[in-house]
Design a protein around this motif. Structure first.
Motif: not given
Length: 192
Positions: A174-187
């Motif tokens: 929701i904050s638009g930080d998709y890179t961080a979202a993907m990193h957190k989810l995929h790690t």
């Protein structure tokens, strides 16, 4: 992000099926945001709106059956002038094992009829997807039967864990930080 779409099939008959993980995910998000879905015939679905960071975010569960999901998505997107890049579609994913969840932008339908219809209605593949793994039956001819049945108990637990884990990245999405979202989810978390 202005529109969050959980894919599934309406009705009690399909409620617990693998194909309905998108509905499960978005229902949990609505609970967390303390909003209730209501039927909106002009959007062919169950809708609600939440306010986050002074922005309105629409949540949608199409009630058109999976193969016609695009009709609902296009209707609400047109009405509120939401671009495909501002959408997140949550769906079941045969190519990921139960317990896996992946966030990605754009791409093909991968044989998923709900995505296929959304792509056709929007005339683009460029929207965000949250793919919740349900596994594959091993035979392409068994897919329809497989997705329209509930998962086994051990698979259901893994799918539930993936839904829970992917909900934890909501603040990043929701904050638009998709890179961080993907990193957190995929790690994968490290073993102690």
């Amino acid at each position: 992000m202005k529109l969050i779409v959980g894919l599934g099939n309406p009705g009690e008959k399909y409620a617990a099926t693998r194909h309905n993980v998108g509905f499960h995910w978005i229902s949990r998000l609505a609970e967390e945001l303390n909003v209730q879905f209501k039927s909106e015939s002009k959007f062919h679905g169950l809708c609600t709106v939440a306010t986050q960071a002074n922005e309105q975010i629409w949540l949608l569960k199409p009630q058109t059956y999976m193969n016609a999901s695009g009709m609902a998505v296009a209707a609400i997107a047109r009405f509120y002038k939401i671009t495909p890049e501002q959408m997140l579609v949550i769906h079941d994913e045969l190519d990921l094992p139960p317990g896996a969840a992946k966030l990605k932008f754009s791409g093909g339908a991968g044989g998923h009829n709900g995505l296929k219809d959304i792509i056709a209605h929007l005339a683009t593949q460029d929207f965000w997807r949250l793919r919740i793994g349900i596994g594959h039956p091993g035979n392409k001819h068994a897919v329809v039967d497989y997705v329209l049945h509930p998962p086994k108990q051990d698979e259901a637990s893994l799918i539930d864990e993936a839904i829970q884990r992917s909900l934890t990245i909501w603040p990043l999405i929701i904050s638009g930080d998709y890179t961080a979202a993907m990193h957190k989810l995929h790690t994968k978390p490290r073993a102690l």
